[in-house]
Design a protein around this motif. Structure first.
Motif, PDB file in Angstrom:
ATOM      1  N   UNK A  71       0.857  -1.190   0.000  1.00 33.69           N
ATOM      2  CA  UNK A  71       0.000   0.000   0.000  1.00 33.69           C
ATOM      3  C   UNK A  71       0.890   1.236   0.000  1.00 33.69           C
ATOM      4  N   UNK A  72       0.265   2.365  -0.305  1.00 32.13           N
ATOM      5  CA  UNK A  72       0.983   3.636  -0.319  1.00 32.13           C
ATOM      6  C   UNK A  72       0.077   4.711   0.272  1.00 32.13           C
ATOM      7  N   UNK A  73       0.643   5.520   1.155  1.00 38.71           N
ATOM      8  CA  UNK A  73      -0.023   6.711   1.670  1.00 38.71           C
ATOM      9  C   UNK A  73       0.770   7.923   1.189  1.00 38.71           C
ATOM     10  N   UNK A  74       0.071   8.948   0.704  1.00 40.10           N
ATOM     11  CA  UNK A  74       0.729  10.182   0.289  1.00 40.10           C
ATOM     12  C   UNK A  74       0.024  11.369   0.948  1.00 40.10           C
ATOM     13  N   UNK A  75       0.777  12.456   1.120  1.00 43.37           N
ATOM     14  CA  UNK A  75       0.207  13.670   1.702  1.00 43.37           C
ATOM     15  C   UNK A  75       1.129  14.838   1.409  1.00 43.37           C
ATOM     16  N   UNK A  76       0.599  16.048   1.607  1.00 43.22           N
ATOM     17  CA  UNK A  76       1.463  17.206   1.724  1.00 43.22           C
ATOM     18  C   UNK A  76       0.993  18.016   2.911  1.00 43.22           C
ATOM     19  N   UNK A 107       8.849   2.097   3.949  1.00 41.68           N
ATOM     20  CA  UNK A 107       9.787   3.053   3.376  1.00 41.68           C
ATOM     21  C   UNK A 107       9.123   4.417   3.380  1.00 41.68           C
ATOM     22  N   UNK A 108       9.901   5.460   3.594  1.00 36.95           N
ATOM     23  CA  UNK A 108       9.375   6.819   3.650  1.00 36.95           C
ATOM     24  C   UNK A 108      10.176   7.692   2.699  1.00 36.95           C
ATOM     25  N   UNK A 109       9.464   8.510   1.933  1.00 32.14           N
ATOM     26  CA  UNK A 109      10.100   9.474   1.045  1.00 32.14           C
ATOM     27  C   UNK A 109       9.532  10.856   1.286  1.00 32.14           C
ATOM     28  N   UNK A 110      10.415  11.841   1.331  1.00 32.51           N
ATOM     29  CA  UNK A 110      10.016  13.216   1.612  1.00 32.51           C
ATOM     30  C   UNK A 110      10.686  14.124   0.585  1.00 32.51           C
ATOM     31  N   UNK A 111       9.942  15.104   0.090  1.00 35.60           N
ATOM     32  CA  UNK A 111      10.496  16.100  -0.836  1.00 35.60           C
ATOM     33  C   UNK A 111       9.837  17.442  -0.538  1.00 35.60           C
ATOM     34  N   UNK A 112      10.501  18.548  -0.848  1.00 36.50           N
ATOM     35  CA  UNK A 112       9.910  19.870  -0.601  1.00 36.50           C
ATOM     36  C   UNK A 112       8.636  20.068  -1.403  1.00 36.50           C
ATOM     37  N   UNK A 113       7.694  20.797  -0.831  1.00 40.44           N
ATOM     38  CA  UNK A 113       6.484  21.186  -1.552  1.00 40.44           C
ATOM     39  C   UNK A 113       6.431  22.693  -1.724  1.00 40.44           C
ATOM     40  N   UNK A 120      12.249  25.589   3.529  1.00 44.17           N
ATOM     41  CA  UNK A 120      11.160  24.668   3.196  1.00 44.17           C
ATOM     42  C   UNK A 120      10.073  24.818   4.260  1.00 44.17           C
ATOM     43  N   UNK A 121       8.831  25.054   3.814  1.00 36.26           N
ATOM     44  CA  UNK A 121       7.737  25.207   4.782  1.00 36.26           C
ATOM     45  C   UNK A 121       6.726  24.066   4.728  1.00 36.26           C
ATOM     46  N   UNK A 122       6.717  23.297   3.640  1.00 33.83           N
ATOM     47  CA  UNK A 122       5.850  22.116   3.593  1.00 33.83           C
ATOM     48  C   UNK A 122       6.510  21.053   2.722  1.00 33.83           C
ATOM     49  N   UNK A 123       6.066  19.822   2.924  1.00 33.55           N
ATOM     50  CA  UNK A 123       6.696  18.669   2.279  1.00 33.55           C
ATOM     51  C   UNK A 123       5.662  17.769   1.608  1.00 33.55           C
ATOM     52  N   UNK A 124       6.109  17.069   0.568  1.00 34.56           N
ATOM     53  CA  UNK A 124       5.386  15.913   0.048  1.00 34.56           C
ATOM     54  C   UNK A 124       5.882  14.700   0.828  1.00 34.56           C
ATOM     55  N   UNK A 125       4.962  13.894   1.292  1.00 31.42           N
ATOM     56  CA  UNK A 125       5.279  12.683   2.054  1.00 31.42           C
ATOM     57  C   UNK A 125       4.743  11.481   1.288  1.00 31.42           C
ATOM     58  N   UNK A 126       5.555  10.436   1.176  1.00 28.78           N
ATOM     59  CA  UNK A 126       5.117   9.149   0.629  1.00 28.78           C
ATOM     60  C   UNK A 126       5.555   8.059   1.592  1.00 28.78           C
ATOM     61  N   UNK A 127       4.625   7.185   1.924  1.00 30.39           N
ATOM     62  CA  UNK A 127       4.930   6.006   2.749  1.00 30.39           C
ATOM     63  C   UNK A 127       4.535   4.783   1.948  1.00 30.39           C
ATOM     64  N   UNK A 128       5.473   3.860   1.779  1.00 22.42           N
ATOM     65  CA  UNK A 128       5.172   2.571   1.155  1.00 22.42           C
ATOM     66  C   UNK A 128       5.251   1.499   2.234  1.00 22.42           C
ATOM     67  N   UNK A 129       4.280   0.619   2.214  1.00 27.01           N
ATOM     68  CA  UNK A 129       4.173  -0.472   3.192  1.00 27.01           C
ATOM     69  C   UNK A 129       4.008  -1.764   2.423  1.00 27.01           C
ATOM     70  N   UNK A 130       4.652  -2.827   2.897  1.00 18.72           N
ATOM     71  CA  UNK A 130       4.545  -4.082   2.149  1.00 18.72           C
ATOM     72  C   UNK A 130       4.952  -5.274   3.005  1.00 18.72           C
ATOM     73  N   UNK A 131       4.607  -6.425   2.475  1.00 19.31           N
ATOM     74  CA  UNK A 131       5.107  -7.698   2.985  1.00 19.31           C
ATOM     75  C   UNK A 131       5.644  -8.455   1.771  1.00 19.31           C
ATOM     76  N   UNK A 132       6.765  -9.137   1.947  1.00 17.03           N
ATOM     77  CA  UNK A 132       7.390  -9.796   0.796  1.00 17.03           C
ATOM     78  C   UNK A 132       6.631 -11.038   0.353  1.00 17.03           C
ATOM     79  N   UNK A 133       6.805 -11.366  -0.912  1.00 19.41           N
ATOM     80  CA  UNK A 133       6.278 -12.606  -1.459  1.00 19.41           C
ATOM     81  C   UNK A 133       7.355 -13.665  -1.298  1.00 19.41           C
ATOM     82  N   UNK A 134       7.013 -14.728  -0.631  1.00 21.97           N
ATOM     83  CA  UNK A 134       7.945 -15.836  -0.431  1.00 21.97           C
ATOM     84  C   UNK A 134       7.598 -16.954  -1.405  1.00 21.97           C
TER      85      UNK A 134
END
Length: 152
Positions: A71-76, A107-113, A120-134
């Protein structure tokens, strides 16, 4: 602490409150998240659709993480990890992603908005969440419904 570490700590505290295992940082998921936050920064658009029309699953796979669930969550928002976390926790779908017991990696990714001068006064946020395939998951799926039509 960094914004990334702060956010992961907040998510893991929420998971702990629900008696769930904490998420472990995964560099492949972080690369996918960073790439997407940078794409949103370059385009100025908050969207789950990324560079080259990619989906979050494309980005995760392209960073050598083969998942069974993701899954992925994004925000600013402003630069506070607490603010981003609070926004997501007020949304049933985003909260469910953080509290999904199937996920074990993050995993988390951040970049200036937005900037004021050089600040920098605000950011783009991305969070990726997962479980591996075995491999066992593939064997089980194949045995259950001949999903792949291949004999292992």
């Amino acid at each position: 602490m960094t914004h990334t570490n702060d956010l992961i700590a907040l998510i893991n505290e929420a998971r702990e409150d629900d008696d769930m295992i904490p998420l472990s940082f995964n560099p492949s998921l972080a690369r996918a998240a960073i790439q997407h936050s940078l794409h949103m920064y370059k385009t100025g658009i908050l969207s789950h659709t990324g560079s080259g029309n990619s989906s979050f699953s494309n980005r995760i796979n392209n960073n050598s993480y083969i998942f069974s669930e993701a899954a992925e969550n994004i925000a600013y928002c402003n630069k506070s990890a607490q603010n981003a976390f609070d926004i997501w926790m007020q949304s049933d779908n985003h909260r469910a992603n953080f509290l999904n017991p199937a996920f074990c990696h993050i995993g988390v990714g951040i970049a200036p908005r937005a900037m004021e001068g050089n600040k920098v006064i605000s950011l783009y946020w991305t969070v990726t969440l997962a479980s591996p395939l075995y491999f066992e998951d593939v064997e089980e799926a194949d045995a259950d419904d001949d999903l792949f039509g291949v004999i292992f």
